[in-house]
Design an enzyme around this catalytic site. Structure first.
Site, short mmCIF file in Angstrom:
data_model
loop_
_atom_site.label_atom_id
_atom_site.label_comp_id
_atom_site.label_asym_id
_atom_site.label_seq_id
_atom_site.Cartn_x
_atom_site.Cartn_y
_atom_site.Cartn_z
N ASN A 62 0.83 -1.22 0.00
CA ASN A 62 0.00 0.00 0.00
C ASN A 62 0.86 1.26 0.00
O ASN A 62 1.94 1.31 0.59
CB ASN A 62 -1.00 0.00 1.17
CG ASN A 62 -0.38 -0.20 2.53
OD1 ASN A 62 0.62 -0.89 2.67
ND2 ASN A 62 -0.97 0.41 3.54
N CYS A 73 -4.31 0.86 -2.25
CA CYS A 73 -4.24 -0.41 -1.53
C CYS A 73 -3.22 -1.34 -2.19
O CYS A 73 -3.00 -1.28 -3.41
CB CYS A 73 -5.59 -1.12 -1.55
SG CYS A 73 -6.86 -0.33 -0.57
N GLU A 75 -3.43 -4.44 -2.90
CA GLU A 75 -3.99 -5.34 -3.91
C GLU A 75 -4.04 -4.66 -5.27
O GLU A 75 -3.69 -5.26 -6.30
CB GLU A 75 -5.42 -5.78 -3.51
CG GLU A 75 -5.49 -6.62 -2.25
CD GLU A 75 -5.58 -5.80 -0.97
OE1 GLU A 75 -5.16 -4.61 -0.98
OE2 GLU A 75 -6.06 -6.34 0.04
#
Ligand code: THU
Length: 161
Positions: A62, A73, A75
């Protein structure tokens, strides 16, 4: 009216020791990626590692910003990194680890709603689900079969044809 039920199965491992060597390696790569986090505001680091079909691992973490809504984020950072490093590559598995400077995290943390949406889009693009592994700093591991289990009734590009 009729009532419908949706359910899904996932794997729960009391310890990472019970996982396959491949899964363990990916969780370790996500753990290593924590060092790439820039989280001076939340002090909550998230590391993510994607395994590509050819076995390569790409990781990210992040990235925060003083303008809070700009925070990225882990991901989404790693999914964008995959498209940059290996455009169109199929992700077979994604591991996510977290660390808080404020309290020990011994439970797996799941991706936020926005990241679930982006994982869904990637799965649609690659026409295959990705295995998702979640673990805190230590402790149990959750393994999901794909993003659809995190985002039922997902919105997707098929509505925009
Ligand atoms: N964060 C992630 O990286 N992934 C998630 O799915 C949830 C939240 C980050 C964003 C922010 O930098 C910090 O965690 C606290 O929300």
């Amino acid at each position: 009216m009729n009532k419908r039920t949706q359910s899904f199965e996932y794997e729960w491992f009391e310890s990472a020791d019970d996982l396959s060597p491949q899964d363990r390696e990916l969780l370790q790569a996500a753990r290593d990626a924590l060092s790439k986090a820039y989280a001076p505001y939340s002090h909550f680091q998230v590391g993510a590692a994607a395994r590509l079909e050819d076995g390569r691992i790409i990781s990210g973490a992040n990235q925060e910003n003083a303008a809070y809504p700009m925070c990225l984020c882990a991901e989404r950072v790693v999914l964008a990194a995959v498209e940059s490093e290996a455009p169109g590559a199929v992700i077979s598995a994604l591991a996510i680890r977290v660390h808080s400077a404020k309290h020990p995290v011994s439970e797996p943390a799941a991706p936020c709603g926005a990241c679930r949406q982006v994982i869904h889009e990637k799965e649609q693009r690659q026409r295959a689900p990705m295995r998702i592994l979640l673990q805190g700093e230590k402790g149990p591991v959750i393994a999901l079969q794909g993003g659809k289990d995190l985002l039922p009734f997902a919105f997707g590009g098929e509505f925009l044809l």
